[in-house]
Design an enzyme around this catalytic site. Structure first.
Site, PDB file in Angstrom:
ATOM      1  CG  ASP A 193      -2.103   0.920   1.054  1.00 48.41           C
ATOM      2  OD1 ASP A 193      -2.731   0.913  -0.015  1.00 48.41           O
ATOM      3  OD2 ASP A 193      -2.384   1.682   1.994  1.00 48.41           O
ATOM      4  CG  ASP A 234      -8.594   1.186   3.830  1.00 51.72           C
ATOM      5  OD1 ASP A 234      -7.395   0.983   4.028  1.00 51.72           O
ATOM      6  OD2 ASP A 234      -9.022   2.009   3.016  1.00 51.72           O
TER       7      ASP A 234
END
Length: 266
Positions: A193, A234
């Site tokens: 990420d 997420d």
């Protein structure tokens, strides 16, 4: 205003909390049934963790699996970027349709079947197949309502509900991998990420820039609350953490859940 900020925060705290609660429920309710499967993510790992392996073997294997995950994420994200850059919208949404509908039908169907068996709830196979076929197709259309040209105002509550279910199924599957492999996967995803978003040529950074230049939403699974958006990645990441923590007891579960929710409030 503070009131608007509070509404925005609550619009994300609710789905995140619900997703985590579903994962914890599945982690414990499906404990006996899930012993028959190793989890979707375990099946694609090069190294299959075994409790009898030495610490060095586990460390090396987990690192190898982490590298594999980063490479896979790079390939998938770069492929999505190229398809988007060259306006291959049909390919993107056919890809999304089959991915999401397969998850809801196959994996969701497995979970539902096991729960029905565990609670002795009778249901004939044709009706079950028909119900879950419709459940998966309708869910996929709802998730990508606007992208499929069905209108600008999707049934928001139903759409959000399906996104929570998708996140919970993915997160629960990840908790079925062996412990150190799970933590290795989470670390690898975190590193990826950072690379994908913060580096100058990161695929996600380039995808965001391309979408902003076109004035279009980024193609993908995104939960939209009150004027705020959060990627389902997420949701999955936080729920895997909480699901794994719940296996260590109530204290670990509570500490992890409070930490996750505090991040969103901050």
């Amino acid at each position: 205003s503070e009131l608007d900020a509070g509404v925005q925060v609550m619009s994300l705290l609710k789905p995140v909390s619900l997703t985590m609660a579903l994962v914890v429920f599945l982690t414990h309710e499906m404990q006996a049934a899930s012993s028959e499967i190793s989890g979707t993510f375990s099946e694609i790992m090069v190294y299959q963790e075994d409790a009898s392996d030495s610490a060095g073997t586990i460390l090396g294997g987990v690192l190898l699996n982490g590298v594999l995950v980063v490479v896979m994420l790079f390939v998938v994200t770069s492929g999505l970027l190229l398809l988007y850059k060259f306006n291959c919208y049909a390919v993107i949404y056919v890809w999304f349709f089959f991915s999401v509908s397969s998850l809801l039908f196959a994996f969701g169907g497995y979970v539902a079947t096991e729960l029905l068996i565990m609670h002795d709830i009778p249901w004939d196979a044709p009706s079950f197949f028909f119900a879950f076929w419709n459940f998966s197709v309708v869910g996929t259309l709802l998730v990508f309502w606007t992208e499929y040209g069905l209108g600008d105002s999707p049934p928001r509550t139903l759409q959000q509900g399906y996104l929570v279910i998708i996140s919970a199924l993915l997160a629960w599957s990840a908790t079925k991998t062996p412990e150190w492999t799970t933590w290795g996967l989470l670390a690898a995803v975190s590193i990826w990420d950072l690379i994908a978003v913060l580096t100058p040529r990161g695929p996600l950074k380039m995808l965001v820039e391309e979408a902003e230049a076109r004035g279009e939403p980024i193609p993908g699974l995104v939960y939209q609350g009150a004027d705020i958006k959060l990627g389902l990645g997420d949701f999955v990441f936080y729920s895997v953490l909480v699901g794994r923590a719940s296996m260590r007891g109530s204290a670990a579960l509570l500490a992890c859940a409070v930490a996750v929710l505090a991040v969103h409030v901050a």
